[in-house]
Write a protein that holds these residues in place. Structure first.
Motif, PDB file in Angstrom:
ATOM      1  N   TRP A   1     119.600  32.406  92.820  1.00  0.00           N
ATOM      2  CA  TRP A   1     120.395  31.660  94.045  1.00  0.00           C
ATOM      3  C   TRP A   1     121.392  32.837  94.459  1.00  0.00           C
ATOM      4  O   TRP A   1     121.538  33.155  95.692  1.00  0.00           O
ATOM      5  CB  TRP A   1     120.897  30.371  93.713  1.00  0.00           C
ATOM      6  CG  TRP A   1     120.076  29.453  93.565  1.00  0.00           C
ATOM      7  CD1 TRP A   1     119.595  28.803  92.286  1.00  0.00           C
ATOM      8  CD2 TRP A   1     119.394  28.786  94.567  1.00  0.00           C
ATOM      9  NE1 TRP A   1     118.710  27.863  92.851  1.00  0.00           N
ATOM     10  CE2 TRP A   1     118.524  27.682  94.063  1.00  0.00           C
ATOM     11  CE3 TRP A   1     119.234  29.151  96.056  1.00  0.00           C
ATOM     12  CZ2 TRP A   1     117.740  26.916  94.816  1.00  0.00           C
ATOM     13  CZ3 TRP A   1     118.444  28.316  96.890  1.00  0.00           C
ATOM     14  CH2 TRP A   1     117.574  27.131  96.176  1.00  0.00           C
TER      15      TRP A   1
ATOM     16  N   ARG B   1     117.107  21.582  94.739  1.00  0.00           N
ATOM     17  CA  ARG B   1     116.611  23.176  94.766  1.00  0.00           C
ATOM     18  C   ARG B   1     115.412  23.042  95.488  1.00  0.00           C
ATOM     19  O   ARG B   1     115.007  24.198  96.188  1.00  0.00           O
ATOM     20  CB  ARG B   1     116.259  23.355  93.375  1.00  0.00           C
ATOM     21  CG  ARG B   1     117.512  23.686  92.551  1.00  0.00           C
ATOM     22  CD  ARG B   1     117.430  24.539  91.174  1.00  0.00           C
ATOM     23  NE  ARG B   1     116.313  24.250  90.446  1.00  0.00           N
ATOM     24  CZ  ARG B   1     116.199  23.319  89.598  1.00  0.00           C
ATOM     25  NH1 ARG B   1     117.755  22.910  88.774  1.00  0.00           N
ATOM     26  NH2 ARG B   1     115.299  22.919  88.762  1.00  0.00           N
TER      27      ARG B   1
ATOM     28  N   VAL C   1     124.088  24.966  96.918  1.00  0.00           N
ATOM     29  CA  VAL C   1     123.311  24.888  95.740  1.00  0.00           C
ATOM     30  C   VAL C   1     123.514  26.047  94.421  1.00  0.00           C
ATOM     31  O   VAL C   1     123.507  25.489  93.337  1.00  0.00           O
ATOM     32  CB  VAL C   1     121.791  25.194  95.977  1.00  0.00           C
ATOM     33  CG1 VAL C   1     120.772  25.295  94.963  1.00  0.00           C
ATOM     34  CG2 VAL C   1     121.064  23.939  96.923  1.00  0.00           C
TER      35      VAL C   1
ATOM     36  N   ALA D   1     121.711  22.587  89.373  1.00  0.00           N
ATOM     37  CA  ALA D   1     121.567  21.795  90.619  1.00  0.00           C
ATOM     38  C   ALA D   1     120.301  20.783  90.527  1.00  0.00           C
ATOM     39  O   ALA D   1     119.382  21.474  89.604  1.00  0.00           O
ATOM     40  CB  ALA D   1     121.280  22.597  91.856  1.00  0.00           C
TER      41      ALA D   1
END
Length: 109
Positions: free
Chosen positions: A93, A35, A19, A30
């Motif tokens: 992330w 997600r 991701v 993404a």
């Protein structure tokens, strides 16, 4: 249950890295569903981890693994939402990935 938690956690880290790469390489980031699925699977891993914690009864010194993991998932929930700018999502992330990897290494260390 411990082995399942470990294998599932490893696969989850790989998914989160995927991701992150997608978020970095795509202009729009993404897909929202991907997600959301990754975050939902992290939530499930927390539940599995709590069950593992209760059934395996680790030593009292084994406290950093769950702390790192819970903080990682909190960051994922806060910073990777679709209302956030792409830079915020990417940062979320990356920080989540780093914390998950550190937390997993504490578990196996």
């Amino acid at each position: 249950m411990v082995v399942f938690h470990m294998i599932y956690g490893f696969l989850l880290i790989l998914l989160d890295i995927l991701v992150t790469i997608w978020e970095l390489s795509s202009r729009n980031g993404a897909p929202r569903g991907l997600r959301g699925a990754a975050i939902g699977l992290m939530d499930l891993q927390i539940i599995i981890g709590i069950i593992t914690w209760i059934t395996a009864r680790p030593a009292a010194s084994f406290v950093w693994h769950p702390i790192f993991m819970v903080v990682a998932i909190i960051i994922a929930h806060i910073f990777t939402g679709s209302r956030r700018k792409k830079t915020s999502r990417v940062t979320g992330w990356i920080v989540t990935d780093v914390l998950l990897i550190l937390g997993a290494s504490l578990f196996h260390g």
